[in-house]
Design an enzyme around this catalytic site. Structure first.
Site, PDB file in Angstrom:
ATOM      1  CD1 TRP A  69      44.591  46.178  40.637  1.00  0.00           C
ATOM      2  CD2 TRP A  69      42.602  45.742  41.551  1.00  0.00           C
ATOM      3  NE1 TRP A  69      43.979  45.201  39.876  1.00  0.00           N
ATOM      4  CE2 TRP A  69      42.763  44.927  40.412  1.00  0.00           C
ATOM      5  CE3 TRP A  69      41.416  45.652  42.282  1.00  0.00           C
ATOM      6  CZ2 TRP A  69      41.790  44.027  39.987  1.00  0.00           C
ATOM      7  CZ3 TRP A  69      40.439  44.752  41.879  1.00  0.00           C
ATOM      8  CH2 TRP A  69      40.634  43.962  40.739  1.00  0.00           C
ATOM      9  CG  ASN A  70      42.939  42.098  45.170  1.00  0.00           C
ATOM     10  OD1 ASN A  70      44.088  42.491  45.311  1.00  0.00           O
ATOM     11  ND2 ASN A  70      42.608  40.847  45.376  1.00  0.00           N
TER      12      ASN A  70
ATOM     13  CE  LYS B   4      53.924  49.249  41.907  1.00  0.00           C
ATOM     14  NZ  LYS B   4      52.515  49.202  41.332  1.00  0.00           N
ATOM     15  N   PRO B   5      52.457  50.644  45.862  1.00  0.00           N
ATOM     16  CG  PRO B   5      51.123  52.446  46.526  1.00  0.00           C
ATOM     17  CD  PRO B   5      52.558  52.011  46.398  1.00  0.00           C
ATOM     18  CB  ALA B   6      47.682  48.572  42.709  1.00  0.00           C
TER      19      ALA B   6
ATOM     20  N   GLY C 110      50.339  39.640  43.092  1.00  0.00           N
ATOM     21  CA  GLY C 110      49.731  40.069  41.836  1.00  0.00           C
ATOM     22  C   GLY C 110      49.615  38.896  40.875  1.00  0.00           C
TER      23      GLY C 110
ATOM     24  CD  GLU D 216      48.732  35.892  47.062  1.00  0.00           C
ATOM     25  OE1 GLU D 216      48.241  35.218  46.123  1.00  0.00           O
ATOM     26  OE2 GLU D 216      48.240  36.943  47.465  1.00  0.00           O
ATOM     27  CG  LEU D 217      52.942  34.657  41.766  1.00  0.00           C
ATOM     28  CD1 LEU D 217      53.857  33.889  40.820  1.00  0.00           C
ATOM     29  CD2 LEU D 217      53.165  36.156  41.646  1.00  0.00           C
TER      30      LEU D 217
ATOM     31  CB  CYS E  16      44.602  35.612  44.569  1.00  0.00           C
ATOM     32  SG  CYS E  16      44.982  35.880  46.318  1.00  0.00           S
TER      33      CYS E  16
ATOM     34  CD  GLU F 286      43.203  34.881  39.764  1.00  0.00           C
ATOM     35  OE1 GLU F 286      43.104  34.861  41.000  1.00  0.00           O
ATOM     36  OE2 GLU F 286      44.232  35.259  39.157  1.00  0.00           O
TER      37      GLU F 286
ATOM     38  CB  SER G 273      42.430  35.268  54.517  1.00  0.00           C
ATOM     39  OG  SER G 273      42.578  35.093  53.128  1.00  0.00           O
TER      40      SER G 273
END
Length: 489
Positions: free
Chosen positions: A161-162, A185-187, A239, A261-262, A295, A392, A452
């Site tokens: 979602w972020n 499948k989006p948040a 996520g 990507e955690l 993240c 986190e 990024s």
């Protein structure tokens, strides 16, 4: 955007159904779930609440489209992505307003996300025509070795979602370029941006069934039948590490290709020889971008004792002056956190640190509602036992500790299961490179607070994930290598 009419206009441009086989349609049984505005706690609208049956129908559509899509000319795939890039840029303001409504970040940050997210489509429009194979003479000379790269096939893309636009584009871009069909499948907190993105891709000419979108309030129930269906060939997930572990276990059943990507726990190291003002500038980006809900946000600040007080005073002054408010209000710099649970969790982490002896230099107390706001906060004298040293934060909290020597800070920075990104500030190139080489993270920001870039590989080590997104290697995650042994008489 303080007008209800304006808000209604933005929401009115978004399809609220599931996208399956090129058609937006209701969920099975007409189920819906609400999407909340985190700045007010009120419902923006209802969207289709997909079921496992809907998910399997989306997989049917993706499988039906796979062969023809894989055979589509690379140039055609490239041009679809380029048109989608142009459309996103042209609609920047509309998309930014939608992101702010459902996620909460300031309009300025939302506009930046649109630019960043669109760049993945431009980058992969250029990579689509550069998928290469190989042809060599085998060492013995009697045959030839031919290598070809082919799309891995139908892929499940699960996004957080972020960053509700750029996380989907970072996965969809290379999948389209490689020739893979997809189920996105989006948040559940931020489905609207993904639905608008799907409409943009349809307008850009993406064929029916190539991208399917399932919005749902029950992500596990929707994902489970897909990962256990042998027709699906890949899962790409961004996520939490906890959910990522579960998906890796589930994916083993059909030996699916996985990209993970955690979570992160990024150290931000300020050496004694650092340019302190530059380090503060970088810290503001690394900590406060996206309200700290990222993240790659700096989580643990390690500042050399010689410059610790100067750095702390300057960072506290900068963070303390930031304007907290609704993301669509003029001058607002820090919007709300995504929901009440996240706000309360950040407050708990701060309270735990304070109980263990941390000193609050600015912030530290959540304002009354409405909305899920938490002020920019700086803590010093943070105990190694504080929860925010190992968990986190995902919020606007900078926790500062001091160090005395290079090896000490390297041990502390690497003392975590996470390994996504780290940040180093030093004017000594030898020290900077030693730290960069010694840090156990997939990315390092060296004298900069932002890493990024669509042209660079994004990903982590240890329990921060598997694989890379972005850059030249990002498309490899959606390609299989086939070796053909050729006999030559």
């Amino acid at each position: 955007m303080n007008s209800t009419v304006h808000e209604a206009e933005v929401l009115g441009n978004v399809e609220k159904g599931l996208l399956i086989g090129g058609q937006f349609r209701p969920a099975t049984g007409g189920r819906t779930f609400p999407v909340e505005n985190p700045a007010t706690g009120t419902t923006l609208c209802e969207v289709a609440d997909g079921t496992s049956r809907d998910a399997l129908e989306a997989l049917d559509a993706a499988c039906a489209a796979q062969a023809s899509w894989a055979a589509t000319a690379p140039r055609e795939r490239s041009e679809i992505l380029r048109r989608a890039y142009d459309l996103l840029v042209a609609r920047t303001e509309e998309i930014a307003q939608l992101i702010t409504l459902e996620m909460g970040k300031s309009l300025a940050e939302s506009r930046s996300e649109v630019v960043y997210g669109a760049e993945f489509f431009r980058w992969y429009s250029e990579e689509a025509v550069r998928i290469q194979g190989d042809f060599t003479v085998e060492p013995g000379g009697s045959g030839r070795i031919m290598l070809m790269r082919q799309p891995v096939g139908p892929s499940l893309l699960i996004t957080p979602w972020n960053v509700p636009l750029a996380m989907p584009t970072r996965k969809i871009g290379p999948a389209i370029a490689a020739g893979c069909t997809m189920i996105l499948k989006p948040a559940e907190q931020t489905p609207l941006t993904a639905l608008l993105l799907a409409s943009v891709l349809t307008e850009a000419g993406l064929p029916d069934g190539v991208l399917n979108v399932i919005t749902t309030s029950e992500p596990e129930a929707v994902a489970a039948p897909l990962v256990h269906d042998g027709r699906l060939r890949k899962v790409s997930f961004t996520g939490s590490t906890e959910v990522g572990r579960k998906l890796i276990v589930s994916s083993a059943d059909k030996v699916l290709r996985t990209s993970m990507e955690l979570g992160g726990n990024a150290p931000f190291i300020v050496c004694a020889d650092a340019d302190v003002d530059a380090a503060v500038d970088g810290a503001m980006i690394a900590k406060m971008r996206n309200i700290g809900e990222a993240c790659i946000a700096a989580n643990r600040f390690y500042v050399h004792a010689d410059v610790a007080e100067e750095f702390t005073e300057k960072l506290s002054a900068r963070m303390g002056k930031m304007v907290v408010g609704r993301g669509d209000e003029d001058g607002a710099e820090v919007g709300p956190l995504i929901d009440a649970a996240q706000r309360d969790r950040v407050a708990e982490l701060v309270d735990d640190a304070v109980r263990r002896g941390a000193r609050v230099r600015t912030g530290g107390t959540a304002p009354p509602g409405p909305g899920y706001f938490y002020p920019p906060t700086v803590l010093t004298d943070v105990s190694p036992a504080a929860r925010l040293r190992t968990e986190e934060i995902f919020g606007p909290v900078a926790a500062i500790s001091t160090f005395a020597d290079e090896q000490e800070v390297l041990r502390s920075a690497n003392d975590t299961e996470s390994g996504l990104v780290s940040y180093v500030y030093s004017r000594d190139i030898g020290r900077a490179l030693r730290l960069a080489e010694g840090l156990e993270t997939g990315m390092v920001g060296l004298n900069r607070g932002f890493v990024s870039n669509p042209a660079a590989p994004f990903g982590g080590m240890k329990q921060s994930g598997l694989g890379r997104e972005g850059g030249r290697v990002g498309i490899e995650e959606f390609l299989e290598i086939k070796y053909v042994a050729v006999e030559v008489d």
